[in-house]
Design an enzyme around this catalytic site. Structure first.
Site, PDB file in Angstrom:
ATOM      1  N   GLN A 291       1.179  -1.317  -0.117  1.00  0.00           N
ATOM      2  CA  GLN A 291      -0.100  -0.161   0.410  1.00  0.00           C
ATOM      3  C   GLN A 291       1.194   1.269   0.002  1.00  0.00           C
ATOM      4  O   GLN A 291       0.581   2.783   0.411  1.00  0.00           O
ATOM      5  CB  GLN A 291      -0.722   0.351   0.844  1.00  0.00           C
ATOM      6  CG  GLN A 291      -1.910  -1.687   1.065  1.00  0.00           C
ATOM      7  CD  GLN A 291      -1.997  -1.034   2.641  1.00  0.00           C
ATOM      8  OE1 GLN A 291      -3.452  -0.921   3.050  1.00  0.00           O
ATOM      9  NE2 GLN A 291      -1.656  -1.910   3.996  1.00  0.00           N
ATOM     10  N   ASN A 292       2.152   0.894   0.134  1.00  0.00           N
ATOM     11  CA  ASN A 292       2.873   1.846   0.217  1.00  0.00           C
ATOM     12  C   ASN A 292       3.422   2.641  -1.119  1.00  0.00           C
ATOM     13  O   ASN A 292       3.210   1.702  -2.360  1.00  0.00           O
ATOM     14  CB  ASN A 292       4.376   1.732   0.668  1.00  0.00           C
ATOM     15  CG  ASN A 292       3.925   1.213   2.278  1.00  0.00           C
ATOM     16  OD1 ASN A 292       2.719   1.482   2.822  1.00  0.00           O
ATOM     17  ND2 ASN A 292       4.954   0.374   3.061  1.00  0.00           N
TER      18      ASN A 292
ATOM     19  N   HIS B  38      -1.150   1.376  -4.449  1.00  0.00           N
ATOM     20  CA  HIS B  38      -1.553   2.911  -4.740  1.00  0.00           C
ATOM     21  C   HIS B  38      -0.499   3.562  -4.950  1.00  0.00           C
ATOM     22  O   HIS B  38      -1.065   4.624  -5.196  1.00  0.00           O
ATOM     23  CB  HIS B  38      -1.688   3.021  -2.843  1.00  0.00           C
ATOM     24  CG  HIS B  38      -2.422   2.746  -1.877  1.00  0.00           C
ATOM     25  ND1 HIS B  38      -2.902   2.838  -0.688  1.00  0.00           N
ATOM     26  CD2 HIS B  38      -4.193   2.003  -2.462  1.00  0.00           C
ATOM     27  CE1 HIS B  38      -3.881   1.867  -0.222  1.00  0.00           C
ATOM     28  NE2 HIS B  38      -4.598   1.769  -1.374  1.00  0.00           N
TER      29      HIS B  38
ATOM     30  N   CYS C  46      -3.179  15.826 -20.547  1.00  0.00           N
ATOM     31  CA  CYS C  46      -3.153  14.511 -21.754  1.00  0.00           C
ATOM     32  C   CYS C  46      -2.251  13.283 -21.756  1.00  0.00           C
ATOM     33  O   CYS C  46      -1.701  12.700 -22.620  1.00  0.00           O
ATOM     34  CB  CYS C  46      -2.430  15.670 -22.377  1.00  0.00           C
ATOM     35  SG  CYS C  46      -0.663  15.402 -21.897  1.00  0.00           S
TER      36      CYS C  46
ATOM     37  N   CYS D 244       3.380  20.100 -16.937  1.00  0.00           N
ATOM     38  CA  CYS D 244       3.246  18.843 -18.125  1.00  0.00           C
ATOM     39  C   CYS D 244       4.000  19.484 -19.439  1.00  0.00           C
ATOM     40  O   CYS D 244       3.415  20.604 -19.633  1.00  0.00           O
ATOM     41  CB  CYS D 244       1.889  18.636 -17.752  1.00  0.00           C
ATOM     42  SG  CYS D 244       2.191  17.568 -20.078  1.00  0.00           S
TER      43      CYS D 244
ATOM     44  N   ALA E  89       8.621  -4.732  12.554  1.00  0.00           N
ATOM     45  CA  ALA E  89       8.566  -5.395  11.482  1.00  0.00           C
ATOM     46  C   ALA E  89       9.970  -5.749  11.552  1.00  0.00           C
ATOM     47  O   ALA E  89      10.800  -6.425  10.788  1.00  0.00           O
ATOM     48  CB  ALA E  89       7.687  -4.940  10.161  1.00  0.00           C
TER      49      ALA E  89
END
Ligand SMILES: [Zn+2]
Length: 258
Positions: A107-108, A125, A136, A155, A240
């Site tokens: 999810q990171n 994600h 565009c 852009c 963890a």
């Protein structure tokens, strides 16, 4: 102090991992990257003290005021760009290298699993490394803040403000990621759920799919979640980056004893 029950939990986890014989998937959340210096949305630290993610990471707010949202994005990208994978990311890459983990669903958006060497990563994600144009479809791969003098980046094809290719609140999960993650979850004989509060759907549905398909679920998190004591066959509470290397060591001991 090492309690006997914790050692037993590592051994139990290792037994489940080895039984799965490589048919294992992982699901990771923000908790795994906290030790790399990236604050979680939930919990009050750093970036999210200053910016409400539900305001700044919301797609309609981005469309209305991209410059304002880029004040937050600039700081977020700066945090992500200087972050390095920690021992938990490296342990998961090692499990994949040993043939004990097939697919990682994350999810990171920080890209730290790939930086650690994981190859089969589904970014549920999206990721901050690529920018995209909502007008565009032009893309800027591997964007770094140093590449522009001023934020926001525009852009190069149509001049619109670019957006990191991450899923904002109010946007759907990319279809391909959802299909691939669902297939991986259903095929897995075991799913390792790491550093996630397991209450953001549909990501939180993935361990449930594994369980329904007859697989097992091992959960590693700082605190109990909705999976604990129900979907999870084994819950180990703790960081963890300390627990995952212990599980690998337990796997090695078991293989050595065979
Ligand atoms: Zn464009």
């Amino acid at each position: 102090m090492r309690t006997k029950s914790l050692t037993q939990a590592f051994e139990h986890a290792a037994e489940i991992m080895l039984e799965a014989d490589g048919r294992a998937a992982g699901l990771t959340g923000a908790g795994i990257s906290v030790a790399s210096g990236i604050p979680a949305f939930r919990g009050s630290q750093g970036l999210w003290d200053k910016y409400d993610p539900f305001e700044y990471a919301e797609i309609n707010n981005f469309k209305k005021q991209p410059e304002k949202v880029w004040e937050m994005l600039g700081e977020m990208l700066a945090v992500v760009e200087k972050a390095h994978p920690n021992r938990a990311h490296k342990a998961l890459a090692e499990l994949e290298g040993k043939g004990l983990l097939r697919t990682l669903i994350t999810q990171n958006v920080d890209g730290l699993h790939q930086a650690a060497g994981s190859l089969e990563v589904i970014e549920f994600h999206g990721a901050t490394r690529d920018l995209c144009c909502l007008s565009c479809d032009w893309r800027w791969p591997d964007f770094k803040l140093i590449a522009v003098k001023n934020l926001p980046p525009h852009c190069q094809q149509c001049g619109a403000v670019l957006k990191p290719d991450v899923v904002f609140f109010g946007e759907p999960i990319p279809e391909r990621a959802l299909l691939e993650a669902t297939a991986a979850a259903e095929k897995a004989k075991v799913m390792l759920v790491i550093g996630t509060s397991a209450n953001v759907h549909p990501a939180a549905d993935m361990p449930i799919l594994t369980k329904r398909s007859g697989g097992k679920v091992i959960e590693i998190n700082l605190e109990l979640t909705p999976l604990s004591g129900s979907v999870a066959d084994l819950t180990i509470l703790g960081p963890a980056d300390q627990l995952l290397p212990e599980i690998i060591a337990a796997c090695e001991r078991l293989v050595g004893n065979e």
